[in-house]
Design a protein around this motif. Structure first.
Motif, mmCIF file in Angstrom:
data_model
loop_
_atom_site.group_PDB
_atom_site.id
_atom_site.type_symbol
_atom_site.label_atom_id
_atom_site.label_comp_id
_atom_site.label_asym_id
_atom_site.label_seq_id
_atom_site.Cartn_x
_atom_site.Cartn_y
_atom_site.Cartn_z
ATOM 1 N N LEU A 28 0.795 -1.228 0.000
ATOM 2 C CA LEU A 28 0.000 0.000 0.000
ATOM 3 C C LEU A 28 0.829 1.281 0.000
ATOM 4 O O LEU A 28 0.291 2.363 -0.247
ATOM 5 C CB LEU A 28 -0.924 0.020 1.235
ATOM 6 C CG LEU A 28 -2.006 -1.053 1.289
ATOM 7 C CD1 LEU A 28 -2.627 -1.109 2.684
ATOM 8 C CD2 LEU A 28 -3.082 -0.803 0.246
ATOM 9 N N ASP A 75 2.855 3.011 -1.784
ATOM 10 C CA ASP A 75 2.859 4.005 -2.868
ATOM 11 C C ASP A 75 1.488 4.154 -3.530
ATOM 12 O O ASP A 75 1.373 4.738 -4.602
ATOM 13 C CB ASP A 75 3.914 3.654 -3.913
ATOM 14 C CG ASP A 75 3.702 2.274 -4.524
ATOM 15 O OD1 ASP A 75 2.775 1.566 -4.067
ATOM 16 O OD2 ASP A 75 4.452 1.907 -5.444
ATOM 17 N N LYS A 76 0.465 3.624 -2.867
ATOM 18 C CA LYS A 76 -0.889 3.675 -3.432
ATOM 19 C C LYS A 76 -1.814 4.632 -2.683
ATOM 20 O O LYS A 76 -2.755 5.174 -3.273
ATOM 21 C CB LYS A 76 -1.498 2.267 -3.448
ATOM 22 C CG LYS A 76 -0.756 1.301 -4.370
ATOM 23 C CD LYS A 76 -1.344 -0.088 -4.301
ATOM 24 C CE LYS A 76 -0.677 -1.008 -5.315
ATOM 25 N NZ LYS A 76 0.770 -1.185 -5.049
ATOM 26 N N TYR A 122 -10.684 3.966 -1.601
ATOM 27 C CA TYR A 122 -9.659 3.103 -2.185
ATOM 28 C C TYR A 122 -9.962 1.641 -1.895
ATOM 29 O O TYR A 122 -9.945 0.786 -2.800
ATOM 30 C CB TYR A 122 -8.271 3.458 -1.645
ATOM 31 C CG TYR A 122 -7.220 2.442 -2.049
ATOM 32 C CD1 TYR A 122 -6.629 2.484 -3.299
ATOM 33 C CD2 TYR A 122 -6.866 1.401 -1.197
ATOM 34 C CE1 TYR A 122 -5.705 1.536 -3.701
ATOM 35 C CE2 TYR A 122 -5.947 0.435 -1.580
ATOM 36 C CZ TYR A 122 -5.364 0.505 -2.834
ATOM 37 O OH TYR A 122 -4.463 -0.456 -3.214
#
Length: 299
Positions: free
Chosen positions: A36, A38-39, A52
């Motif tokens: 998660l 870099d999201k 998300y």
């Protein structure tokens, strides 16, 4: 993107620096954080996080990914109530998803007899892995053990066998200390009294203290990669979860509820979990029948 990743990493580093976890828990949390990082912004508004996670199709996976983020936000005194409420509301969706998946599995999974026929064709480590899944319902991590030729003296998962044993004493003993529910069930000791199993293990020629699973450069498989490594050996492209479902169905069909009780002990899993997650039949009806029988057998 780089700034988001750095800020997330700083939050995670501070979290692990100030808290101690069991190895399995830390590995699981780090896996989700890595996926998660870099999201999403770990300190973002809760509504953005929920939006998300809504895109994660499997509700159980969604819940599992949310949980470490919740713990991280609590540690950093960030708002978390909406996220926690959302995760709680997922319980019914998870239940419906599980029941649908169980129904699909019942229709397409191989039978217990077919499973045993395929087991008989295997040799070496694949035989050992599938044997322990079928007859003792072990988790993958339980099998990531050290092979010893004498009684174990450490706190690791250990497989003990005497390479010079007489024909009538070819026992293999599993000592499982590090596993998911160890705090509840304590050390598990499983005796495998089967010549074929002994011979398959002996054929590996493991020296005293070597790991069962030897990967690159003679090293032991790491906790984070052992699932991928072991699942490649599964009969018919299955995995330990699906094999446990096949075995559960077999013992229910044969009304051998004592074996289901033994599966619970060997695996270190509550009977209620076996009924809800591994029972290919209507779990409420079967749960009552099995519970009644177990109350008679195990007073």
């Amino acid at each position: 993107m780089a700034e988001k990743k750095m800020a997330n990493k700083q939050m995670v580093d501070a979290y692990f620096k100030s808290n101690s976890f069991k190895e399995s828990t830390e590995t699981e949390y780090k896996k989700h954080f890595k996926f998660l990082i870099d999201k999403i912004d770990f300190d973002a508004d809760e509504e953005k996080l929920i939006n998300y996670f809504e895109n994660v199709k499997n509700p159980n996976t969604r819940s599992n990914k949310i949980f470490p983020i919740l713990q991280l936000r609590k540690f950093h005194s960030l708002p978390h109530e909406k996220l926690e409420q959302y995760r709680t509301q997922l319980k019914n969706e998870i239940r419906i998803h599980r029941l649908k998946k169980l129904k699909e599995d019942k229709e397409k999974l191989m039978t217990y007899a077919e499973l045993l026929n395929e087991l008989d064709k295997l040799h070496g480590i694949p035989f050992i892995v599938n044997y322990m899944w079928i007859f003792h319902a072990l988790r993958n991590a339980d099998l990531n053990a050290i092979v010893k030729h004498n009684e174990p003296t450490d706190d690791d998962n250990v497989i003990v066998y005497d390479p010079n044993a007489e024909t009538d004493n070819k026992q293999v003993v599993f000592y499982i200390r590090n596993y998911k529910t160890a705090d509840t069930y304590g050390e598990k000791k499983i005796v495998v009294d089967n010549n074929r199993f002994y011979n398959e293990l002996a054929s590996l020629n493991r020296k005293d203290g070597q790991p069962l699973f030897i990967v690159k450069y003679g090293q032991r498989a790491k906790a984070g990669s052992v699932n991928t490594y072991i699942n490649k050996m599964a009969i018919g492209g299955l995995n330990e979860t699906k094999i446990t479902k096949i075995v559960m169905k077999h013992w229910i069909d044969n009304k051998d509820f004592g074996r289901i009780g033994q599966m619970s002990q060997d695996r270190g899993t509550a009977l209620s979990t076996l009924y809800s997650s591994y029972n290919l039949y209507d779990r409420d009806i079967k749960h009552d029948l099995i519970k009644k029988e177990l109350n008679i057998r195990f007073k």
